[in-house]
Every structure is written in structure tokens, then in C-alpha cells.
Design an enzyme around this catalytic site. Structure first.
Site, PDB file in Angstrom:
ATOM      1  N   GLY A 119       5.780   0.929  10.246  1.00 40.80           N
ATOM      2  CA  GLY A 119       6.134   1.976  11.334  1.00 40.80           C
ATOM      3  C   GLY A 119       7.521   2.206  11.262  1.00 40.80           C
ATOM      4  N   LYS A 145       0.755  -1.297  -0.132  1.00 41.52           N
ATOM      5  CA  LYS A 145      -0.180  -0.174  -0.045  1.00 41.52           C
ATOM      6  C   LYS A 145       0.932   1.296  -0.021  1.00 41.52           C
ATOM      7  CE  LYS A 145      -1.610  -1.090   3.961  1.00 41.52           C
ATOM      8  NZ  LYS A 145      -0.815  -2.166   4.560  1.00 41.52           N
ATOM      9  N   GLU A 188       6.126  -5.726   8.387  1.00 42.91           N
ATOM     10  CA  GLU A 188       5.130  -5.107   7.257  1.00 42.91           C
ATOM     11  C   GLU A 188       5.757  -3.693   7.088  1.00 42.91           C
ATOM     12  OE1 GLU A 188       1.379  -5.351   8.845  1.00 42.91           O
ATOM     13  OE2 GLU A 188       1.203  -7.383   8.957  1.00 42.91           O
ATOM     14  N   PRO A 189       7.107  -3.575   6.686  1.00 41.24           N
ATOM     15  CA  PRO A 189       7.657  -2.210   6.531  1.00 41.24           C
ATOM     16  C   PRO A 189       7.222  -1.569   5.213  1.00 41.24           C
ATOM     17  CG  PRO A 189       9.488  -3.752   6.118  1.00 41.24           C
ATOM     18  CD  PRO A 189       8.225  -4.563   6.763  1.00 41.24           C
ATOM     19  N   GLY A 190       6.472  -0.296   5.138  1.00 45.53           N
ATOM     20  CA  GLY A 190       6.292   0.039   3.855  1.00 45.53           C
ATOM     21  C   GLY A 190       7.155   1.212   3.545  1.00 45.53           C
ATOM     22  N   ARG A 191       6.941   2.453   4.420  1.00 42.00           N
ATOM     23  CA  ARG A 191       7.794   3.808   3.876  1.00 42.00           C
ATOM     24  C   ARG A 191       9.043   3.444   4.077  1.00 42.00           C
ATOM     25  NH1 ARG A 191       5.599   8.044   6.282  1.00 42.00           N
ATOM     26  NH2 ARG A 191       3.699   6.941   7.193  1.00 42.00           N
ATOM     27  N   HIS A 243       0.887  -3.359  15.052  1.00 41.90           N
ATOM     28  CA  HIS A 243       1.511  -2.114  14.233  1.00 41.90           C
ATOM     29  C   HIS A 243       1.519  -0.974  15.154  1.00 41.90           C
ATOM     30  CE1 HIS A 243       2.260   0.715  11.206  1.00 41.90           C
ATOM     31  NE2 HIS A 243       2.190  -0.156  10.125  1.00 41.90           N
ATOM     32  N   SER A 258       2.080   4.182  11.923  1.00 39.12           N
ATOM     33  CA  SER A 258       2.599   4.708  10.815  1.00 39.12           C
ATOM     34  C   SER A 258       3.347   6.020  10.917  1.00 39.12           C
ATOM     35  CB  SER A 258       1.998   4.709   9.389  1.00 39.12           C
ATOM     36  OG  SER A 258       2.764   4.644   8.397  1.00 39.12           O
TER      37      SER A 258
HETATM   38  C1  LIG Z   1      -1.296  -3.258   8.456  1.00 35.75           C
HETATM   39  C2  LIG Z   1      -0.317  -2.344   7.739  1.00 35.75           C
HETATM   40  N1  LIG Z   1       0.841  -2.980   7.693  1.00 35.75           N
HETATM   41  C3  LIG Z   1       1.864  -2.179   7.362  1.00 35.75           C
HETATM   42  C4  LIG Z   1       1.725  -0.797   7.024  1.00 35.75           C
HETATM   43  C5  LIG Z   1       2.808   0.009   6.536  1.00 35.75           C
HETATM   44  O1  LIG Z   1       3.252   0.732   7.603  1.00 35.75           O
HETATM   45  P1  LIG Z   1       4.445   1.937   7.434  1.00 35.75           P
HETATM   46  O2  LIG Z   1       4.616   2.330   6.011  1.00 35.75           O
HETATM   47  O3  LIG Z   1       4.504   2.955   8.507  1.00 35.75           O
HETATM   48  O4  LIG Z   1       5.667   0.870   7.391  1.00 35.75           O
HETATM   49  C6  LIG Z   1       0.423  -0.156   7.188  1.00 35.75           C
HETATM   50  C7  LIG Z   1       0.442   1.243   6.910  1.00 35.75           C
HETATM   51  O5  LIG Z   1      -0.893   1.830   7.297  1.00 35.75           O
HETATM   52  C8  LIG Z   1      -0.527  -0.971   7.642  1.00 35.75           C
HETATM   53  O6  LIG Z   1      -1.921  -0.504   7.969  1.00 35.75           O
END
Ligand SMILES: Cc1ncc(COP(=O)(O)O)c(C=O)c1O
Length: 429
Positions: free
Chosen positions: A256, A88, A292-295, A216, A219
Site C-alpha cells: 500500500g 505480483k 510487502e511493498p509492490g508499487r 494490508h 493498494s
Molecule cells: C497480499 C498483498 N501484499 C502486497 C501487495 C502489494 O501492494 P502494493 O503494490 O500496494 O504495495 C498486494 C497487492 O495486491 C497484496 O495483495
């Protein structure tokens, strides 16, 4: 993976049918040049094709080498924790392809994210469907595709899953303290600890397979201790599960993690120094730990370049110095939605002033107070209202760094403005 392999297998064959069932675009190519040169090349090309439609559109440069550097950093500092990239945050096809080829897993929130990842890596065990409230037909799709790992945080979801995917591998998402995070996801998701017993009992009564715990911390987490506190809570839930006859084997420490090291002193190093030891102290090696790292992976890898499409001089009676309002061609309804949804503070820099290319250079000319606005007709479309920039003219360019997370993916086309395209490079050479 060696650099050579990275370049040839991952980056320079974007349309390799073996990796991609649906290549993003046959014209896509990845340069192996510094971001500075790529932008210059793009601007020069625009000038050459002066009268072409859309020639001065805003554009991103996506540096896949920077994503790769983040991957190496993760492996060095948190080797026990397997990252499942949160799609996402930036579902860019090249980023997903790169991370898939590096063996990462993926956190998907919806059917189309699952489809995208399966198209690229083909392995359902590398996906966690980490959305605690899922649309029924999406659960059915997950079942058809054998995407077994999924999160839940309420009893109703358990009943739904019992009907649609009774063999799913369930992960209980618990509530943690997210008060130090920019986006507090606990407002919406996460089981409070005093509901855990009831939820586990419901799962037991329904003969569902709960395999572990996730959380989590929110974020944009600004306090590394939120992670160790959450790990402690997860340990308590593991113990509760064990006492009720479950055998949990998976801990998911969520997202996060900071992206670019620019926010209030938090760094990935600080998080890793707290989180790694907390996990090792409280969880034996046979427990699999994922995140679950995103950013973290994408934030610093994308820079957006915007064109100054207009300027308004603002004179006030009290202050004889004029200030300026600049209008640029991507905004709050486009890639800069991160200001509204993700609490990001963005900063413009001068990219080209007249004929002078200024990427990465110190500005010597006098600076003036200014605000910068997006292209729509809405007054919410303000990107920054108190910057200092040299006097720019219509036709000049600005650039904005650290624009890879929660930007393009949530952009709309409000007022008829197209989403900005991405040019790719790889600076890991
Ligand atoms: C379930 C879940 N996992 C992972 C993330 C990614 O978070 P971040 O980008 O802060 O690492 C999010 C972000 O909204 C989330 O809702």
C-alpha cells in the site's frame, strides 16, 4: 552495496548463472545512461531499420537505478521494517534479480512466483506466501521447498494447511480500514477482529504454529493514518494471542506504499513518519517487522513509449475547434490495464513529433483537446479522454511515465497485440 558493485554484480551481468538459473534472455543488457538517451537510441534504431517487421512496437524503459534509489529511500526512512517485494506488482526478471541481490525478501502469491524467486535467490526463508486462500498443490509445493511463512484469514485454510504443511509458520491476516485506498483488498481478504479468537483457537486445537499478524491497508493507500490504525489493531491481536498462549514474533505491515509521489499528496515520507513511530511504540525490538511493498519499488522506474498508429479528426457543429482521437499501439488490454484494474490515471507526453525529439521538453506549439485509444477493436480501450497535446501525426510517439506497477504483469494479447518489450538502464551512477 557500493555503486560499483551494483553495476557489475547486479546490473551488468544479467546472465550470471550463479544468480540466475534461467536467465531471462541472453541478449539482455543494461545500459548506464539517462532514460532520455536510451529512448532516443531506441527510436533512432527503429528509424534505421525502417522496413523491419514490428519496428514501431511500443516499448518500456525500465530504470533499475530508480528501483535502487527506492531501496535506499526505504532503508533511510523505515530501517526497522524489512521489505518483502510483492512480486505480483511487476515480476520483471531484472527487478527481481536486483532486489534479490540487495537482500530483500519477497511476497509471493502463487507457485510460479515462488519458483521465480527461488530460482534467483534460492532461500525459502526470504519468501512469504502471502495469499490467504491457496491452491492445495501450491501449499504442497511450498512445503517441498520449505517456504514456511504463509498467511491465512479463515478456518478452512487452517484445516487445509494442517493436512498439507502442518509445520508451516502461519501469519494471521487481519482486516483493516481500507476505505482510503484505491484498491480495497478487505473486500476479499482479512479476518475481522471479532473472528480472531475463533481462528486462533482453531489453530491451537490443530496444533499449528502461528507466528504473527499481517495486514494490508489496501493498494494505492491515500491516507498514511490507515497504517498507524492498522498497527494498533495488530497490537490488539498480538495481545489476544499472548493471552491464548501464543508467542508471536512477526508483524507484517503489508503493502500500500505510494509508488510515484503524484497521487493526492500522499508520499512515502508521510507514510514512514507515521508508520515507523507507531511500530516502535507498540512493538518491542525483538518483534521482527516486515512489509510487502509492490508499487513502491517499481512504479516510477518504468516508462512506456507508444507509437501513434492512427488519428481521427473530430469536428463538432457547436465548437469550430477540432479535437482529435489518437490510436496508439499498447492499450487497456495490454500494459494500460492498470487504468481498469488499478484505478490509475495516465498522462501522455509527446516523445517525438516529426523529427523533433521532445522527451522532457516543454511543448511550445498550440495544444488541442484529444483522447488516446489503444489498438484493439474494443471501445473500452480508451487510455485518456480529455488530454491536451499538440497536433500529432501518424508515426509520432508519446511516452507515459510511472508505468511500472500492475501494468505488464496483467497485460493480455487480446486482438493479437504482443506485450511490449523492456529495455533496461541504470541511472544510479
Ligand atoms: C497480499 C498483498 N501484499 C502486497 C501487495 C502489494 O501492494 P502494493 O503494490 O500496494 O504495495 C498486494 C497487492 O495486491 C497484496 O495483495
Amino acid at each position: 552495496m557500493h555503486t560499483e558493485q551494483l553495476e557489475t554484480v547486479v546490473l551488468n551481468q544479467p546472465c550470471d548463472a550463479k544468480v540466475f538459473k534461467n536467465p531471462p534472455s541472453p541478449e539482455l543488457c543494461v545500459y548506464n545512461r539517462p532514460v532520455r538517451d536510451i529512448i532516443k537510441q531506441k527510436l533512432d534504431a527503429i528509424t534505421a531499420s525502417k522496413w523491419e517487421t514490428d519496428q514501431e512496437n511500443a516499448f518500456f524503459v525500465g530504470d533499475l537505478g530508480e528501483v535502487y534509489r527506492q531501496h535506499l529511500r526505504w532503508q533511510a526512512l523505515l530501517p526497522r521494517i524489512q521489505p518483502f517485494f510483492a512480486v505480483k506488482s511487476n515480476p520483471d526478471p531484472m527487478v527481481v534479480k536486483l532486489l534479490a541481490s540487495l537482500g530483500l525478501g519477497f511476497d509471493c502469491a502463487s507457485k510460479s512466483e515462488i519458483q521465480q524467486v527461488l530460482d534467483v535467490c534460492g532461500d525459502p526463508t526470504r519468501i512469504i506466501y502471502a495469499n490467504p486462500c491457496k491452491q492445495a498443490s501450491f501449499i504442497r509445493y511450498a512445503a517441498q521447498q520449505n517456504v514456511a511463512k504463509m498467511t491465512f484469514d479463515n478456518a478452512e485454510e487452517l484445516h487445509k494447511i494442517k493436512m498439507l504443511y502442518p509445520n508451516a509458520e502461519l501469519v494471521l491476516r487481519i482486516l483493516t480500514d481500507d476505505s482510503k485506498s484505491l484498491c480495497q483488498l478487505g473486500l476479499k481478504f482479512g479476518a475481522p477482529l471479532d473472528t480472531v479468537e475463533h481462528l486462533l483457537q482453531t489453530a491451537k486445537d490443530l496444533e499449528l504454529n502461528v507466528i504473527g499478524v499481517s495486514f494490508h491497508v489496501g493498494s494505492g493507500c491515500l491516507d498514511e493514518h490507515a497504517f498507524s490504525d492498522a498497527v494498533l489493531r495488530a497490537r490488539r491481536v498480538f495481545d489476544q494471542g499472548q493471552a491464548m498462549g501464543f508467542n508471536f514474533t512477526l508483524l507484517d505491515v503489508g503493502g500500500g506504499f505510494p509508488g510515484a509521489d503524484i497521487q493526492d499528496g500522499i508520499t512515502f515520507e508521510k507514510v514512514a513518519a507515521v508508520l515507523g513511530p507507531a511500530v516502535d511504540q507498540l512493538f518491542p525490538p525483538e518483534v521482527r517487522v516486515i512489509a510487502e511493498p509492490g508499487r513502491y519499488f517499481v512504479s516510477s522506474a518504468f516508462t512506456i513509449c507508444t507509437h501513434v498508429i492512427g488519428r481521427r479528426t473530430v469536428q463538432t457543429e457547436v465548437d469550430e475547434n477540432a479535437s482529435y482521437m489518437y490510436y496508439v499501439n499498447d492499450g487497456m488490454y495490454g500494459s494500460f490495464n492498470c487504468i481498469l484494474f488499478d484505478h490509475q490515471v495516465v498522462q501522455p507526453k509527446v516523445l517525438r513529433k516529426g523529427d523533433t525529439y521532445m522527451y522532457g521538453e516543454k511543448v511550445e506549439s498550440p495544444e488541442f483537446t484529444c483522447s488516446v485509444w489503444g489498438p484493439t477493436c474494443d471501445s473500452i480501450d480508451c487510455l485518456t479522454n480529455a488530454s491536451r497535446l499538440p497536433l500529432l501525426e501518424e508515426g509520432d510517439w508519446m511516452y507515459w511515465e510511472n508505468m511500472g506497477a500492475y501494468t505488464i504483469c496483467a497485460a493480455s494479447q487480446f486482438n493479437g497485440f504482443k506485450k511490449s518489450d523492456v529495455v533496461y538502464t541504470n541511472t544510479y551512477c
